[in-house]
Write an enzyme that holds these catalytic residues in place. Structure first.
Site, PDB file in Angstrom:
ATOM      1  CB  SER A 234      11.757  -7.799   7.163  1.00 14.35           C
ATOM      2  OG  SER A 234      10.709  -8.725   6.954  1.00 14.35           O
TER       3      SER A 234
ATOM      4  CE1 TYR B 100       8.314  -3.521   6.439  1.00 12.59           C
ATOM      5  CE2 TYR B 100       8.415  -5.776   5.628  1.00 12.59           C
ATOM      6  CZ  TYR B 100       8.564  -4.863   6.650  1.00 12.59           C
ATOM      7  OH  TYR B 100       8.975  -5.292   7.897  1.00 12.59           O
TER       8      TYR B 100
HETATM    9  N1  LIG Z   1       6.172  -7.111  13.048  1.00 16.01           N
HETATM   10  C1  LIG Z   1       6.808  -7.956  12.252  1.00 16.01           C
HETATM   11  O1  LIG Z   1       6.349  -9.077  12.002  1.00 16.01           O
HETATM   12  C2  LIG Z   1       8.128  -7.569  11.642  1.00 16.01           C
HETATM   13  C3  LIG Z   1       8.814  -8.541  10.914  1.00 16.01           C
HETATM   14  C4  LIG Z   1      10.045  -8.215  10.336  1.00 16.01           C
HETATM   15  C5  LIG Z   1      10.571  -6.950  10.492  1.00 16.01           C
HETATM   16  N2  LIG Z   1       9.886  -6.015  11.210  1.00 16.01           N
HETATM   17  C6  LIG Z   1      10.512  -4.690  11.328  1.00 16.01           C
HETATM   18  O2  LIG Z   1      10.770  -4.448  12.694  1.00 16.01           O
HETATM   19  C7  LIG Z   1      10.795  -3.033  12.920  1.00 16.01           C
HETATM   20  C8  LIG Z   1       9.909  -2.730  14.115  1.00 16.01           C
HETATM   21  O3  LIG Z   1       8.568  -3.066  13.782  1.00 16.01           O
HETATM   22  P1  LIG Z   1       7.481  -3.521  14.868  1.00 16.01           P
HETATM   23  O4  LIG Z   1       6.958  -4.818  14.433  1.00 16.01           O
HETATM   24  O5  LIG Z   1       8.047  -3.353  16.227  1.00 16.01           O
HETATM   25  O6  LIG Z   1       6.327  -2.475  14.544  1.00 16.01           O
HETATM   26  P2  LIG Z   1       5.859  -1.145  15.291  1.00 16.01           P
HETATM   27  O7  LIG Z   1       4.888  -0.528  14.367  1.00 16.01           O
HETATM   28  O8  LIG Z   1       5.473  -1.455  16.672  1.00 16.01           O
HETATM   29  O9  LIG Z   1       7.207  -0.264  15.350  1.00 16.01           O
HETATM   30  C9  LIG Z   1       7.633   0.592  14.331  1.00 16.01           C
HETATM   31  C10 LIG Z   1       7.908   1.947  14.957  1.00 16.01           C
HETATM   32  O10 LIG Z   1       8.453   2.827  13.961  1.00 16.01           O
HETATM   33  C11 LIG Z   1       7.948   4.110  14.251  1.00 16.01           C
HETATM   34  N3  LIG Z   1       8.020   4.998  13.085  1.00 16.01           N
HETATM   35  C12 LIG Z   1       7.255   4.945  11.961  1.00 16.01           C
HETATM   36  N4  LIG Z   1       7.562   5.972  11.166  1.00 16.01           N
HETATM   37  C13 LIG Z   1       8.535   6.698  11.784  1.00 16.01           C
HETATM   38  C14 LIG Z   1       9.249   7.880  11.462  1.00 16.01           C
HETATM   39  N5  LIG Z   1       9.044   8.563  10.319  1.00 16.01           N
HETATM   40  N6  LIG Z   1      10.178   8.340  12.342  1.00 16.01           N
HETATM   41  C15 LIG Z   1      10.394   7.680  13.500  1.00 16.01           C
HETATM   42  N7  LIG Z   1       9.738   6.568  13.875  1.00 16.01           N
HETATM   43  C16 LIG Z   1       8.823   6.072  13.018  1.00 16.01           C
HETATM   44  C17 LIG Z   1       6.500   3.864  14.669  1.00 16.01           C
HETATM   45  O11 LIG Z   1       5.948   4.963  15.366  1.00 16.01           O
HETATM   46  C18 LIG Z   1       6.630   2.606  15.504  1.00 16.01           C
HETATM   47  O12 LIG Z   1       6.775   2.892  16.880  1.00 16.01           O
HETATM   48  C19 LIG Z   1      10.317  -2.383  11.617  1.00 16.01           C
HETATM   49  O13 LIG Z   1      11.426  -1.906  10.889  1.00 16.01           O
HETATM   50  C20 LIG Z   1       9.644  -3.528  10.895  1.00 16.01           C
HETATM   51  O14 LIG Z   1       9.651  -3.341   9.507  1.00 16.01           O
HETATM   52  C21 LIG Z   1       8.680  -6.298  11.801  1.00 16.01           C
END
Ligand SMILES: NC(=O)c1ccc[n+]([C@@H]2O[C@H](COP(=O)([O-])OP(=O)(O)OC[C@H]3O[C@@H](n4cnc5c(N)ncnc54)[C@H](O)[C@@H]3O)[C@@H](O)[C@H]2O)c1
Length: 259
Positions: free
Chosen positions: A142, A155
């Protein structure tokens, strides 16, 4: 012919958001995709979505923080879908709150999912990819890992850790022709982002909509990024077009971060 014809990929965090978008794109381009997530229903939906589009997928509900669970997922994926050489580590969690109220348990759970989870998946897939003559691993870090996040220090630290892990793993695995990179999204249209603004709104005494609008106003391109757009960069890094790219962290953030 798709870029990933004949390849098998394991995608974590694939129940929704970025992980699902990556799984769908890789499958659309010919990969057989093992989708895994702790959210069992969501990960099955992703499998069904891929199958309905004519792709091949298998769903493995699992906790990414458990080494034995990750070993089982990758072994089952290889058994059912063929030699595993690609992975996307997208599972992640985020909470917002005052720094002085960040608990030890909160710190530990963020590190377990966001950093240890990437390590466990990378190591297991790298073992397979090395044995199969090479492969490519990509983690979703991120832009938070590039700087400071006063209301989500755990985070930001975990995502900085992912960038460091990617660099070390890339150097460790280069001789085996396993490339390792990170993608650093900015603000993505997913459930995680909605949840962040619900929490930040409480901290700042504004509405979630105002909190979201404040963040979007800081993005030079003037909008958030879709999970599908993030998936395009992930797919590029996994593809033969990125054959000389390893140990890198690529921002996909509309100009929000430049380093
Ligand atoms: N949404 C944003 O703006 C953003 C920005 C930068 C980075 N990210 C990163 O992108 C990645 C995906 O995030 P997203 O935005 O799609 O959110 P999201 O919440 O839709 O996806 C995250 C997924 O991780 C799964 N998860 C959580 N704990 C878990 C565990 N113990 N074992 C297995 N799976 C688990 C959740 O069930 C969920 O489906 C993450 O690593 C997040 O930190 C997101």
């Amino acid at each position: 012919m798709g870029r990933f014809e004949g390849r098998t990929a394991v995608v974590s965090g694939a129940a929704g958001g970025i992980g699902r978008a990556c799984a769908v794109l890789l499958a659309d381009e010919g990969a057989r995709v093992a989708v895994t997530d702790i959210a069992a229903e969501g990960v099955r939906e992703t499998m069904e979505l891929i199958t309905a589009r004519g792709g091949r997928a298998a769903a493995y509900p699992a906790d990414i923080t458990s080494g034995s669970a990750v070993r089982d997922v990758v072994a089952a994926a290889e058994h059912e879908l063929g030699p595993v050489t690609l992975t996307v580590a997208a599972a992640g969690i985020m909470r917002n709150g005052p720094f002085l109220e960040l608990s030890e348990d909160g710190w530990d759970s963020t590190m377990a999912v966001n950093l240890k989870g990437v390590f466990l998946l990378f190591q297991e897939v790298a073992r397979r990819a090395s044995a199969h003559g090479g492969g490519a691993l990509t983690a979703i870090s991120s832009v938070a890992g590039r700087g400071a996040r006063p209301t989500s220090a755990d985070y930001a630290a975990s995502k900085a850790g992912v960038i460091s892990l990617v660099r070390s793993a890339a150097q460790a695995l280069a001789a085996d022709q396993v490339r390792v990179n990170a993608v650093c999204p900015g603000v993505v249209d997913t459930e995680m982002t909605q949840a962040i603004h619900r929490e930040r709104a409480v901290l700042d005494g504004i509405t979630p909509e105002e909190s979201y609008a404040r963040q979007v106003a800081k993005i030079p391109l003037g909008r958030t990024v879709s999970p599908a757009e993030v998936a395009e960069t992930v797919a590029f890094l996994l593809s033969p077009a990125a054959s000389y790219i390893t140990a890198q962290a690529v921002n996909v953030c509309g100009g929000l971060e430049m380093d």
